[in-house]
Scaffold this motif. Structure first.
Motif, PDB file in Angstrom:
ATOM      1  N   SER A   1       0.623  -1.189  -0.042  1.00 27.83           N
ATOM      2  CA  SER A   1      -0.074  -0.116  -0.029  1.00 27.83           C
ATOM      3  C   SER A   1       0.921   1.334  -0.009  1.00 27.83           C
ATOM      4  O   SER A   1       0.445   2.254   0.670  1.00 27.83           O
ATOM      5  N   ASP A   2       1.890   1.217  -0.807  1.00 24.37           N
ATOM      6  CA  ASP A   2       2.837   2.488  -0.842  1.00 24.37           C
ATOM      7  C   ASP A   2       2.454   3.190  -2.024  1.00 24.37           C
ATOM      8  O   ASP A   2       3.082   4.247  -2.442  1.00 24.37           O
ATOM      9  N   GLN A   3       1.445   2.972  -2.846  1.00 27.95           N
ATOM     10  CA  GLN A   3       0.825   3.792  -3.925  1.00 27.95           C
ATOM     11  C   GLN A   3       2.027   3.476  -5.267  1.00 27.95           C
ATOM     12  O   GLN A   3       2.150   4.146  -6.342  1.00 27.95           O
ATOM     13  N   HIS A   4       2.903   2.373  -5.070  1.00 28.21           N
ATOM     14  CA  HIS A   4       3.594   1.795  -6.157  1.00 28.21           C
ATOM     15  C   HIS A   4       3.526   0.642  -6.416  1.00 28.21           C
ATOM     16  O   HIS A   4       3.291  -0.238  -5.217  1.00 28.21           O
ATOM     17  N   ILE A   5       3.757  -0.010  -7.499  1.00 25.94           N
ATOM     18  CA  ILE A   5       4.028  -1.586  -7.371  1.00 25.94           C
ATOM     19  C   ILE A   5       5.339  -1.890  -7.630  1.00 25.94           C
ATOM     20  O   ILE A   5       6.072  -1.350  -8.879  1.00 25.94           O
ATOM     21  N   GLY A   6       5.924  -2.247  -6.605  1.00 29.10           N
ATOM     22  CA  GLY A   6       7.640  -2.412  -6.705  1.00 29.10           C
ATOM     23  C   GLY A   6       7.849  -4.204  -7.078  1.00 29.10           C
ATOM     24  O   GLY A   6       6.838  -4.999  -7.205  1.00 29.10           O
ATOM     25  N   PRO A   7       9.106  -4.405  -7.252  1.00 27.15           N
ATOM     26  CA  PRO A   7       9.466  -5.769  -7.531  1.00 27.15           C
ATOM     27  C   PRO A   7       8.853  -6.629  -6.131  1.00 27.15           C
ATOM     28  O   PRO A   7       8.510  -7.915  -6.521  1.00 27.15           O
ATOM     29  N   GLU A   8       8.846  -6.156  -4.782  1.00 28.78           N
ATOM     30  CA  GLU A   8       8.333  -7.106  -3.982  1.00 28.78           C
ATOM     31  C   GLU A   8       6.837  -7.361  -4.236  1.00 28.78           C
ATOM     32  O   GLU A   8       6.220  -8.456  -3.813  1.00 28.78           O
ATOM     33  N   ASP A   9       6.181  -6.561  -4.671  1.00 30.56           N
ATOM     34  CA  ASP A   9       4.626  -6.767  -4.848  1.00 30.56           C
ATOM     35  C   ASP A   9       4.386  -7.653  -5.973  1.00 30.56           C
ATOM     36  O   ASP A   9       3.656  -8.583  -6.000  1.00 30.56           O
ATOM     37  N   ILE A  10       5.450  -7.618  -7.268  1.00 30.54           N
ATOM     38  CA  ILE A  10       5.112  -8.456  -8.270  1.00 30.54           C
ATOM     39  C   ILE A  10       5.578  -9.964  -7.642  1.00 30.54           C
ATOM     40  O   ILE A  10       5.064 -10.817  -8.301  1.00 30.54           O
ATOM     41  N   ASP A  11       6.549  -9.941  -7.100  1.00 30.11           N
ATOM     42  CA  ASP A  11       7.202 -11.413  -6.481  1.00 30.11           C
ATOM     43  C   ASP A  11       5.900 -11.923  -5.725  1.00 30.11           C
ATOM     44  O   ASP A  11       5.772 -13.044  -5.842  1.00 30.11           O
ATOM     45  N   GLN A  12       5.271 -11.197  -4.775  1.00 30.26           N
ATOM     46  CA  GLN A  12       4.019 -11.566  -3.980  1.00 30.26           C
ATOM     47  C   GLN A  12       2.921 -12.121  -4.761  1.00 30.26           C
ATOM     48  O   GLN A  12       2.293 -13.018  -4.705  1.00 30.26           O
TER      49      GLN A  12
ATOM     50  N   PRO B   1      13.055 -19.505  -6.900  1.00 29.40           N
ATOM     51  CA  PRO B   1      13.041 -17.932  -6.648  1.00 29.40           C
ATOM     52  C   PRO B   1      13.740 -17.163  -7.843  1.00 29.40           C
ATOM     53  O   PRO B   1      13.712 -16.049  -8.133  1.00 29.40           O
ATOM     54  N   GLU B   2      14.878 -18.119  -8.651  1.00 31.95           N
ATOM     55  CA  GLU B   2      15.287 -17.439  -9.600  1.00 31.95           C
ATOM     56  C   GLU B   2      14.660 -17.019 -10.946  1.00 31.95           C
ATOM     57  O   GLU B   2      14.754 -16.141 -11.468  1.00 31.95           O
ATOM     58  N   ASP B   3      13.613 -18.170 -11.015  1.00 30.02           N
ATOM     59  CA  ASP B   3      12.653 -17.665 -11.912  1.00 30.02           C
ATOM     60  C   ASP B   3      11.734 -16.445 -11.789  1.00 30.02           C
ATOM     61  O   ASP B   3      11.656 -15.822 -12.538  1.00 30.02           O
ATOM     62  N   ARG B   4      11.370 -16.722 -10.519  1.00 34.23           N
ATOM     63  CA  ARG B   4      10.543 -15.289 -10.022  1.00 34.23           C
ATOM     64  C   ARG B   4      11.213 -14.002 -10.234  1.00 34.23           C
ATOM     65  O   ARG B   4      10.588 -13.037 -10.758  1.00 34.23           O
ATOM     66  N   GLN B   5      12.465 -14.266  -9.685  1.00 33.33           N
ATOM     67  CA  GLN B   5      13.475 -12.954  -9.911  1.00 33.33           C
ATOM     68  C   GLN B   5      13.503 -12.704 -11.383  1.00 33.33           C
ATOM     69  O   GLN B   5      13.319 -11.419 -11.637  1.00 33.33           O
ATOM     70  N   GLN B   6      13.660 -13.490 -12.326  1.00 34.73           N
ATOM     71  CA  GLN B   6      13.832 -13.228 -13.778  1.00 34.73           C
ATOM     72  C   GLN B   6      12.279 -12.735 -14.246  1.00 34.73           C
ATOM     73  O   GLN B   6      12.537 -11.690 -14.922  1.00 34.73           O
ATOM     74  N   ILE B   7      11.384 -13.106 -13.707  1.00 37.30           N
ATOM     75  CA  ILE B   7      10.011 -12.512 -14.111  1.00 37.30           C
ATOM     76  C   ILE B   7       9.907 -11.152 -13.781  1.00 37.30           C
ATOM     77  O   ILE B   7       9.338 -10.166 -14.312  1.00 37.30           O
ATOM     78  N   VAL B   8      10.035 -10.910 -12.416  1.00 41.49           N
ATOM     79  CA  VAL B   8      10.205  -9.532 -11.842  1.00 41.49           C
ATOM     80  C   VAL B   8      11.097  -8.482 -12.754  1.00 41.49           C
ATOM     81  O   VAL B   8      10.638  -7.307 -12.980  1.00 41.49           O
TER      82      VAL B   8
END
Length: 192
Positions: free
Chosen positions: A122-133, A147-154
Motif C-alpha cells: 500500500s505504498d502507492q506503487h507496485i514494486g518488485p516485492e509486490d510483483i513477487d508476491q 526464486p531465480e525464475d521469479r526474480q527473472q520474471i520480476v
C-alpha cells in the motif's frame, strides 16, 4: 398481505444505486448473498447503521463465497475493500466489491482497484516485492517457479513496464500495461 419484510428503505436503495453499478433488484440479490455467508450475524432487516457496522469476518468471506474461494488474491481483495483494512466485510464493503467486479463497472475503476490489489504494501506503487508476491499467489506458493525464475520474471516486468526507470510502477505505468491487455476486463469480474 401487509407483512412484507423490508430489508432497506427506498432511500437506502436509491443511495446504493447512486454509488454502485447495480439496480435495486441486484442490490437485494447482493444482500441475500451477503446474508447467506453468516445468517446468524446478519439480520433480515437492516437498521440504519447495520450496513456499515455488522461485519463478516475475513475467514468466512474467503471460505463461503464461491467467487473468492478459488481466487488466489482472495485475502488481498477483502483487505482492499474492507474499511477496517483487515478483510472483514460490512454489507457496504461487500456491495462495493461486487460492484467493482461487475460487468457494468467501467474499465478505469477496475484498473484502479486492480492496482490497489497488486500494491501489497500500500505504498502507492507496485514494486518488485509486490510483483513477487503476486507471482507467489498465482502459483499458489508451489515450487512451480524457483526464486531465480521469479526474480527473472520480476526483472522482465520492470524492464517492460517501468517507463521512468525508478524501479517501481506508478499507477500511470500500471494503467498503460493494463490497457495493452485485452483479456483484463474478462478476468476482472464476478457474476452476481
Amino acid at each position: 398481505m401487509g407483512n412484507k419484510l423490508v430489508t432497506f428503505t427506498d432511500q437506502q436503495l436509491e443511495d446504493y444505486q447512486d454509488c454502485t453499478f447495480f439496480t435495486r433488484k441486484e442490490i437485494l440479490r447482493v444482500f441475500k448473498r451477503f446474508r447467506e455467508v453468516r445468517p446468524d450475524l446478519v439480520p433480515k432487516q437492516m437498521r440504519k447503521d447495520d450496513a456499515v457496522n455488522i461485519k463478516i469476518p475475513l475467514e468466512d468471506c474467503i471460505e463461503k463465497l464461491l467467487e473468492l474461494r478459488e481466487n488466489p488474491f482472495k485475502m488481498r481483495i477483502c483487505e482492499v475493500f474492507s474499511r477496517d483494512g483487515k478483510g472483514n466485510l460490512s454489507f457496504e464493503d461487500f456491495l462495493d466489491l461486487l460492484s467493482v467486479f461487475s460487468e457494468q463497472a467501467p474499465r478505469d475503476i477496475k484498473v484502479y482497484y486492480a492496482f490497489c490489489i497488486y500494491d501489497f504494501d500500500s505504498d502507492q506503487h507496485i514494486g518488485p516485492e509486490d510483483i513477487d508476491q503476486a507471482l507467489l499467489l498465482l502459483t499458489r506458493n508451489t515450487q512451480e517457479l524457483t526464486p531465480e525464475d521469479r526474480q527473472q520474471i520480476v526483472e522482465k516486468v520492470m524492464e517492460e513496464a517501468d517507463v521512468d526507470g525508478d524501479g517501481k510502477l506508478s499507477y500511470m505505468e500500471f494503467e498503460h500495461v493494463i490497457t495493452r491487455a485485452p483479456d483484463f476486463l474478462s478476468t476482472f469480474h464476478i457474476r452476481i
